[in-house]
Design an enzyme around this catalytic site. Structure first.
Site: not given
Length: 329
Positions: A272, A174, A302
């Site tokens: 996501d 991320s 995610h």
């Protein structure tokens, strides 16, 4: 060892998802309920950080205790010292040190929120892994986290022999994937064994397909990502999105590579909002001459790396990314 010809894998199959894995979805629901229970006016940055730690208890599980030791360290840089944690598997099968930047929207993650998943990752990579806790927003806004990632990469490269390693790789999930991407571009002259990026933040296109279709679903949402961007850039004096979007240290999709990028595995989750930008960044690196393997997790949202202990389906996808990475380096 792979050839020097650029390759891009599985592009044709990246436009299709599957139903969100039920076990993963339930964990995401439980995590979301922790946040929903807090009144909006009490949902401060400090409270969000505590909630991420509370959610970690849901993700650890009781199985798959990795055979990995860890020791905490401090990385001393000019004007600051950064906490770090070195993971050493019982079995080391590589001369690579993996430099890892944790996720959490540049705001809420730390060494502990990713501890179990990085034990798992280090064990299956068979490599030493150094997790770094960079300075976080909003206390330290852009470019602090990017400065830290770039400085630590150069610092680690100069000290590889002290860990008994000969090569360096970068990794992150991320926002940590964003920092890894920034660092490897800034230090393109440093030879890297490879990069392993889990659902990295690489763009700021809130109207693309994955944001539009999956931006209000389980896990990370469009509104949540907009909030993280605001904290990262400066919640007091936010720059215009147009200006921010032109800076390659903010938006890796603006990178211009004058040298061949490192071999890279990008692991994305279909459910996501960041999915499309992960695919686009893989294409950018491939066009610049890198060997790139794009791994798509069609039944994940995610954050599935942190579910790798508790959710067998997430574990399968993480191991697929690990095996692809080992094949590339």
């Amino acid at each position: 060892m792979t050839s020097l010809l650029p390759t891009y894998v599985n592009l044709a199959g990246l436009s299709h998802g599957a139903e969100l894995n039920p076990q993963s979805a339930e964990l995401l629901r439980q995590t979301a309920s922790l946040t929903a229970a807090v009144p909006a006016e009490e949902l401060t940055v400090a409270r969000r950080r505590r909630l991420m730690h509370e959610a970690q208890a849901l993700l650890v599980g009781t199985e798959l205790k990795p055979l990995v030791s860890s020791v905490d360290e401090l990385i001393h840089l000019p004007g600051r010292s950064l906490p770090a944690r070195l993971y050493t598997p019982d079995h080391i099968g590589s001369d690579v040190l993996v430099l890892y930047f944790h996720g959490g929207g540049w705001v809420i993650g730390d060494l502990d929120t990713h501890h179990a998943s990085l034990q798992f990752l280090a064990q299956h990579l068979g490599m030493k892994l150094l997790s770094v806790q960079y300075r976080k927003a909003p206390e330290h806004v852009f470019p602090a986290a990017c400065d830290d990632a770039e400085a630590v990469l150069a610092w680690a490269h100069a000290r590889l022999a002290s860990w008994g390693c000969k090569r360096l790789a970068v990794s992150g999930d991320s926002a940590g994937g964003h920092l890894a991407a920034v660092a490897m571009h800034t230090h393109a002259a440093i030879p890297l064994a490879g990069a392993l990026l889990f659902y990295p933040v690489t763009d700021m296109q809130f109207a693309n397909r994955s944001y539009t279709e999956r931006g209000a679903g389980a896990g990370l949402t469009r509104d949540g990502m907009v909030w993280f961007w605001g904290q990262f850039l400066n919640p007091q004096q936010p720059p215009s999105l147009l200006r921010a979007n032109e800076d390659h240290r903010i938006v890796p999709m603006r990178q211009v590579w004058l040298q061949r990028p490192p071999n890279t595995v990008i692991a994305a989750a279909w459910h996501d909002p960041l999915y499309d930008e992960a695919v686009s960044y893989a294409q950018l690196l491939s066009a610049a001459g890198a060997q790139v393997i794009m791994q798509s997790a069609p039944d994940m949202a995610h954050g599935y790396l942190r579910q790798s202990i508790a959710v067998p389906a997430a574990r399968v996808h993480v191991l697929a990314a690990v095996h692809a990475f080992l094949a590339l380096i």
